[in-house]
Design a protein around this motif. Structure first.
Motif, PDB file in Angstrom:
ATOM      1  N   UNK A   7       0.884  -1.169   0.000  1.00 33.25           N
ATOM      2  CA  UNK A   7       0.000   0.000   0.000  1.00 33.25           C
ATOM      3  C   UNK A   7       0.919   1.216   0.000  1.00 33.25           C
ATOM      4  N   UNK A   8       0.772   2.060  -1.019  1.00 32.33           N
ATOM      5  CA  UNK A   8       1.701   3.189  -1.145  1.00 32.33           C
ATOM      6  C   UNK A   8       0.958   4.524  -1.057  1.00 32.33           C
ATOM      7  N   UNK A   9       1.076   5.164   0.069  1.00 34.29           N
ATOM      8  CA  UNK A   9       0.555   6.529   0.242  1.00 34.29           C
ATOM      9  C   UNK A   9      -0.902   6.712  -0.129  1.00 34.29           C
ATOM     10  N   UNK A  10      -1.758   5.793   0.345  1.00 31.19           N
ATOM     11  CA  UNK A  10      -3.163   5.877  -0.085  1.00 31.19           C
ATOM     12  C   UNK A  10      -3.982   6.831   0.793  1.00 31.19           C
ATOM     13  N   UNK A  11      -4.968   7.403   0.147  1.00 27.29           N
ATOM     14  CA  UNK A  11      -6.013   8.158   0.851  1.00 27.29           C
ATOM     15  C   UNK A  11      -7.345   7.554   0.458  1.00 27.29           C
ATOM     16  N   UNK A  12      -8.163   7.286   1.469  1.00 30.49           N
ATOM     17  CA  UNK A  12      -9.517   6.797   1.214  1.00 30.49           C
ATOM     18  C   UNK A  12     -10.488   7.577   2.079  1.00 30.49           C
ATOM     19  N   UNK A  13     -11.716   7.704   1.606  1.00 28.93           N
ATOM     20  CA  UNK A  13     -12.708   8.388   2.426  1.00 28.93           C
ATOM     21  C   UNK A  13     -14.095   8.241   1.856  1.00 28.93           C
ATOM     22  N   UNK A  14     -14.946   9.111   2.327  1.00 26.36           N
ATOM     23  CA  UNK A  14     -16.369   9.070   1.967  1.00 26.36           C
ATOM     24  C   UNK A  14     -16.766  10.470   1.526  1.00 26.36           C
ATOM     25  N   UNK A  15     -17.071  10.653   0.258  1.00 26.83           N
ATOM     26  CA  UNK A  15     -17.422  11.984  -0.229  1.00 26.83           C
ATOM     27  C   UNK A  15     -16.270  12.946   0.045  1.00 26.83           C
ATOM     28  N   UNK A  16     -16.573  14.033   0.755  1.00 30.14           N
ATOM     29  CA  UNK A  16     -15.543  15.044   1.047  1.00 30.14           C
ATOM     30  C   UNK A  16     -14.672  14.651   2.246  1.00 30.14           C
ATOM     31  N   UNK A  17     -15.074  13.606   2.949  1.00 30.27           N
ATOM     32  CA  UNK A  17     -14.316  13.219   4.161  1.00 30.27           C
ATOM     33  C   UNK A  17     -13.185  12.266   3.809  1.00 30.27           C
ATOM     34  N   UNK A  18     -11.973  12.637   4.182  1.00 35.95           N
ATOM     35  CA  UNK A  18     -10.850  11.706   4.033  1.00 35.95           C
ATOM     36  C   UNK A  18     -10.650  11.040   5.393  1.00 35.95           C
ATOM     37  N   UNK A  19     -10.734   9.705   5.417  1.00 36.30           N
ATOM     38  CA  UNK A  19     -10.641   8.979   6.693  1.00 36.30           C
ATOM     39  C   UNK A  19      -9.294   8.279   6.849  1.00 36.30           C
ATOM     40  N   UNK A  20      -8.579   8.098   5.740  1.00 38.16           N
ATOM     41  CA  UNK A  20      -7.249   7.460   5.768  1.00 38.16           C
ATOM     42  C   UNK A  20      -6.307   8.348   4.968  1.00 38.16           C
ATOM     43  N   UNK A  21      -5.225   8.770   5.633  1.00 43.62           N
ATOM     44  CA  UNK A  21      -4.328   9.777   5.048  1.00 43.62           C
ATOM     45  C   UNK A  21      -2.967   9.191   4.711  1.00 43.62           C
ATOM     46  N   UNK A  22      -2.626   9.125   3.456  1.00 44.12           N
ATOM     47  CA  UNK A  22      -1.255   8.831   3.006  1.00 44.12           C
ATOM     48  C   UNK A  22      -0.631   7.625   3.721  1.00 44.12           C
ATOM     49  N   UNK A  23      -1.398   6.562   3.792  1.00 40.61           N
ATOM     50  CA  UNK A  23      -0.911   5.380   4.507  1.00 40.61           C
ATOM     51  C   UNK A  23      -0.103   4.474   3.570  1.00 40.61           C
ATOM     52  N   UNK A  24       1.067   4.072   4.052  1.00 42.33           N
ATOM     53  CA  UNK A  24       1.892   3.095   3.337  1.00 42.33           C
ATOM     54  C   UNK A  24       2.109   1.907   4.265  1.00 42.33           C
ATOM     55  N   UNK A  25       1.892   0.718   3.729  1.00 44.27           N
ATOM     56  CA  UNK A  25       2.004  -0.484   4.562  1.00 44.27           C
ATOM     57  C   UNK A  25       2.272  -1.674   3.647  1.00 44.27           C
ATOM     58  N   UNK A  26       3.152  -2.571   4.094  1.00 43.90           N
ATOM     59  CA  UNK A  26       3.469  -3.747   3.287  1.00 43.90           C
ATOM     60  C   UNK A  26       3.094  -5.014   4.052  1.00 43.90           C
TER      61      UNK A  26
END
Ligand SMILES: Nc1ncnc2c1ncn2[C@@H]1O[C@H](COP(=O)(O)OP(=O)(O)OP(=O)(O)O)[C@@H](O)[C@H]1O
Length: 248
Positions: A7-26
């Motif tokens: 996972x490389x620097x992902x952002x996920x959310x709902x509409x205008x809300x970002x709930x996961x910020x720039x997460x990187x994980x292997x």
């Protein structure tokens, strides 16, 4: 070796809300990574995004080296990603067998192969074999969780995402679920398991721990290198907060 999941620097959310910020994980192959965090920290959002249920706002997700960020969820499943969502997402009105058959649809299998996969699950989970023709809703809570995991396994995954598989289960069933996770890891599966508490650490199931807080990954470490206190502190849980700390 190419990791099972990157996972490389992902952002996920709902509409205008970002709930996961720039997460990187292997998640390396044959490894179990426990993702822990408080209520609302972003655990389910991260798993849902990796599974393709949420659009990637930025960053990328690689499955065995292939960028799957733009693929729909069903294509990710076909590529070997299985997601067991929290709350036993089985179809209660369908029989146990029908639920398992549904699980084989992710990766098309011949009728013979599908039958062999279901037979394997019956051997692995004898209580399911006994109730194969009964409605899934008639199973106990623990058996429904086993069915949800069996449904994910008939997809022949290389990566298994488990969202709080022990939630709401009796302690003895929690132990069974964790024993199963250990067994799957030994068999070579890569697993990303979400937990609010620390059951996976307690039982030594996780090889690595990742802590998420307020949508940010705040700690990643080998499980044997961190203490329960390190994890609790990273989760933003103080000793006086009234929240049950991670136990080890
Ligand atoms: N469907 C949704 N629509 C809008 N906001 C959401 C939705 N689902 C979650 N959120 C918000 O996103 C943030 C992260 O939630 P998420 O469910 O990922 O946390 P979590 O760590 O899995 O928590 P829990 O342990 O309670 O499941 C929270 O602020 C939550 O309110």
């Amino acid at each position: 070796m190419t990791p099972a999941l990157e996972i490389r620097g992902v952002r996920f959310g709902y509409g205008d809300l970002t709930a996961v910020w720039d997460v990187s994980l292997t998640v390396p192959r044959e490894t179990t990574v426990a993702l822990v965090g408080r209520n609302g920290a972003g655990k389910t959002t991260l798993l849902s995004g990796v599974a393709g249920l949420l659009r990637c706002q930025s960053g990328s997700v690689l499955l065995e080296g292939d960028d799957i960020s733009k693929l729909p969820a069903h294509t990710r499943a076909r590529r070997g990603l299985s997601f067991v969502q929290e709350g036993k997402r089985i179809l209660r009105e369908l029989t146990v067998r029908e639920n398992l058959v549904l699980g084989t649809f992710g990766r098309p299998a011949s009728r013979k192969d599908a039958k062999a996969l279901i037979d394997q699950m019956c051997t692995r989970f004898p209580p399911l074999a006994e109730k194969l023709e009964q409605p899934a809703g008639a199973l106990s809570g623990g058996q429904q969780q086993m069915l949800a995991i069996a449904q994910a396994l008939v997809n022949r995954p290389s990566l298994l995402l488990l969202d709080e598989p022990a939630s709401g289960l009796a302690p003895v069933v929690v132990d069974e679920v964790l024993a199963l996770v250990s067994e799957l890891k030994r068999e070579g599966l890569a697993i990303l398991i979400v937990s609010e508490g620390g059951e996976e650490l307690l039982s030594g199931v996780a090889d690595e721990v990742a802590v998420i807080d307020q949508g940010h990954l705040v700690l990643t470490a080998a499980a044997h290198e961190v203490t329960a206190e390190d994890i609790t502190a990273a989760m933003g849980i103080g000793p006086d907060s009234g929240t049950v700390p991670v136990a080890r």
